[in-house]
Structures are given as structure tokens and as C-alpha cells.
Design an enzyme around this catalytic site. Sequence first.
Site: not given
Ligand code: FE
Ligand code: ZN
Length: 239
Positions: A54, A56, A58-59, A131, A169
Site C-alpha cells: 500500500h 503509506h 513507511d512501506h 498492514d 510491523h
Molecule cells: Fe505501516
Molecule cells: Zn500502513
Amino acid sequence: MEIKIIPCLNDNYSYLIFDKNKKNACVIDPSESLPVIKEIEKNQLNLKYILNTHHHYDHVGGNKELKKKYHSKIVGFKDDKDRIPEIDILVENNQIWKKESFEAKVYHIPGHTTGHIAFHFIKEKKIFTGDTLFSLGCGRIFEGTHEQMFNSLNKIKKLPKDTEIYCGHEYTLKNANFCLANDPNNSKLKEKIFKIKKNLDNNLPSIPSILADEIECNIFLKAKNLENFSKLRDLKDNF
Ligand code: FE
Ligand code: ZN
């Protein structure tokens, strides 16, 4: 297929998968480029593809630099083409994505975001759930609905029970405490928590988790219906 788990940022995991003989590699959800580059160089790999679950940051944070350095192609969900940085290859629900020696089925699993997908390497029995499904938890519902998230989790639940879950995560211990608070008599859960703590104490990831264990221990996968699931998800937001 070899796999390296790469801790990134505070509590993210990126995953490097590669063919040991041909040295071709894919990375799933590079949060940042440096730790990924380190692992690529160490194993002398060619980073052919970057797979994003996805959009975001942090990805996808490492997308741009990794693509520039290795001329990799970036794979992501078609409806997220305007928000996954540098995307090249658009995939859709139930599509088999096949390149080099890599073959994964794509599932559209909205809820955390509307365009969230999972990559299921069927032969290797590994799924990258980003996530959406965490070990002993599930993602926050940012863009989708509770119903979408519930259906997405049910989709994963139907996969072969020995499938390995690789999530975005290291939230497992926090998630475990929530499961235990809501399911205090689950002895299988207590056993799993014991193993998780042992790994974390030794600086090892709690990942992968096995789907069969998640079905028995993850309170969100144990939810009987949408109402029950929604209540748990809301409780977890304030846990
Ligand atoms: Fe994340
Ligand atoms: Zn996310």
C-alpha cells in the site's frame, strides 16, 4: 526462494526475497533504502522488483532510491497508481504476477487503505500482508470500512493453514496483550506469547507467524461476525 527480514525505521519490516542461484531479488515494502541496500550488497543480488502492499510512506519510502540505484520495476495496485511513488507495473485483484522465478497471487484486501493488496507466493506458502493482517492483530481502519477489513481478513483466513504470514510491523507483543485481555483462557495464545517473548528477548523478529496459529490466537480472526469484529477493532484503537 530465500528470504531476509530487514528491520526498518522504528518497527517496520521490509522483506527481501531472492533466487540464490540466479541472484535475482524482489523487495516487499521498502520503508527506507539504506538497510535494504546493505542486504542486497551483502548477498550480491540484482534487485529486479519492488512490491508495495500500500501507499503509506513507511512501506514505499525506499522506492525512489532503490529504483534509481538498481533500475528495478515497481509493482503496486492499479487504483493506487497516483500515490505509489514511481510505480511501473499495475496489478489487480486475483491476478497472478509472474516474473523471473517469482510468482505471486495478488489479493485486494481493503480496510487499512482502500487500495491495500497482499502478495501470496503460493508455491512457497508465504503471504505478505502489509498492514492488514499482523501477527495477533490487524491494521487500523484508515480509509476503508470495518466491513471491508472484516472481509479482507476472512479472505486470508481461507488460505492453506500452513501459510507463513509476513506482515509490515513488529507489533506482535502489543497485539498479544490485547488478545490476552479479551481471550484470557486461550492456552494456545499463552504458548504463542511465550515463544514471541523468547524471540524478541534474543533480538529476533516474531515473524513469520503461521496462519493456523493466527486463526487460533488472533482475536480479530476469531471474531464471529462483523458486529463482534467492529467492537474489537474500536476497543483496540484505545487500548
Ligand atoms: Fe505501516
Ligand atoms: Zn500502513
